[in-house]
Scaffold this motif. Structure first.
Motif, short mmCIF file in Angstrom:
data_model
loop_
_atom_site.label_atom_id
_atom_site.label_comp_id
_atom_site.label_asym_id
_atom_site.label_seq_id
_atom_site.Cartn_x
_atom_site.Cartn_y
_atom_site.Cartn_z
N ASN A 191 4.73 -24.39 17.78
CA ASN A 191 3.66 -24.94 18.59
C ASN A 191 2.33 -24.22 18.33
N VAL A 192 1.29 -24.74 18.92
CA VAL A 192 -0.06 -24.24 18.69
C VAL A 192 -0.16 -22.77 19.10
N ARG A 193 0.59 -22.37 20.10
CA ARG A 193 0.58 -20.98 20.56
C ARG A 193 0.85 -20.01 19.40
N ASP A 194 1.81 -20.35 18.53
CA ASP A 194 2.15 -19.48 17.40
C ASP A 194 0.94 -19.29 16.47
N VAL A 195 0.24 -20.37 16.21
CA VAL A 195 -0.92 -20.31 15.31
C VAL A 195 -2.04 -19.50 15.95
N TYR A 228 -1.46 -15.66 15.87
CA TYR A 228 -1.78 -15.03 14.58
C TYR A 228 -3.28 -15.03 14.32
N ALA A 229 -3.97 -16.11 14.69
CA ALA A 229 -5.42 -16.17 14.48
C ALA A 229 -6.14 -15.10 15.31
N TYR A 235 2.39 -30.57 11.53
CA TYR A 235 2.82 -30.22 10.18
C TYR A 235 4.16 -29.49 10.23
N ASP A 236 5.00 -29.79 9.27
CA ASP A 236 6.26 -29.09 9.12
C ASP A 236 5.96 -27.67 8.64
N GLU A 237 6.73 -26.71 9.10
CA GLU A 237 6.51 -25.32 8.73
C GLU A 237 6.66 -25.10 7.22
N ALA A 238 7.42 -25.95 6.55
CA ALA A 238 7.57 -25.84 5.09
C ALA A 238 6.28 -26.23 4.37
N PRO A 283 2.78 -21.10 10.40
CA PRO A 283 1.82 -20.71 11.44
C PRO A 283 0.76 -19.72 10.92
N ARG A 284 1.18 -18.80 10.08
CA ARG A 284 0.21 -17.83 9.54
C ARG A 284 -0.80 -18.50 8.62
N MET A 285 -0.35 -19.45 7.83
CA MET A 285 -1.27 -20.17 6.94
C MET A 285 -2.29 -20.96 7.77
N LEU A 286 -1.83 -21.66 8.79
CA LEU A 286 -2.75 -22.38 9.66
C LEU A 286 -3.68 -21.41 10.37
#
Length: 145
Positions: free
Chosen positions: A2-6, A9-10, A127-130, A134-137
């Motif tokens: 979910n957005v929380r993960d992104v 990290y941001a 988006y699929d994690e593959a 989350p770190r890339m986003l």
């Protein structure tokens, strides 16, 4: 994912570790000014990715009595119709500003669409994690921030 993960990290990437931990723990409210700004940056990042880099693609089975499929009845808001198939074979179609027209009353429509606007940390990432982790986003979100 979910957005929380992104956003977590941001925030770490932007040096806001305390807020990041609150986001991760679920104690940061969605209306926190930094969270709102991060959500806006997330939306900009994902919209640009879906428009320019990696389109979001969706396929759905549809039926229509007259072969006209109104876009308002699609599961996602279509940006471009990629193909229409019946029994695995592509069939001709026409696209109008508000609908898709074909001579088929039942078909499988594949189209790309714009990412939905996230309004909460609990929203799911489309988006699929593959495709994008989350770190890339988060790199894109931190860059927008």
């Amino acid at each position: 994912m979910n957005v929380r993960d992104v956003i977590y990290y941001a925030l770490i990437m932007c040096g806001k570790e305390d807020l990041a931990e609150n986001v991760r723990a679920g104690t940061a409210p969605d209306d926190n000014p930094d969270v709102v700004r991060m959500l806006n940056c997330y939306n900009l990042t994902v919209l640009e990715l879906s428009e320019e880099i990696e389109p979001l693609v969706f396929t759905e089975n549809m039926t229509s009595e007259d072969g006209e499929y109104l876009f308002e009845n699609f599961t996602k808001p279509p940006k471009q119709i990629l193909k229409v198939e019946v029994c695995g074979k592509e069939v001709p179609f026409e696209v109008f500003y508000d609908r898709l027209k074909t001579d088929q009353t039942a078909c499988e429509v594949t189209y790309d669409y714009r990412a939905a606007r996230a309004t909460s940390l609990a929203d799911l990432i489309e988006y699929d994690e593959a495709v994008f982790s989350p770190r890339m986003l988060a790199m894109g979100v931190a860059g927008e921030y």
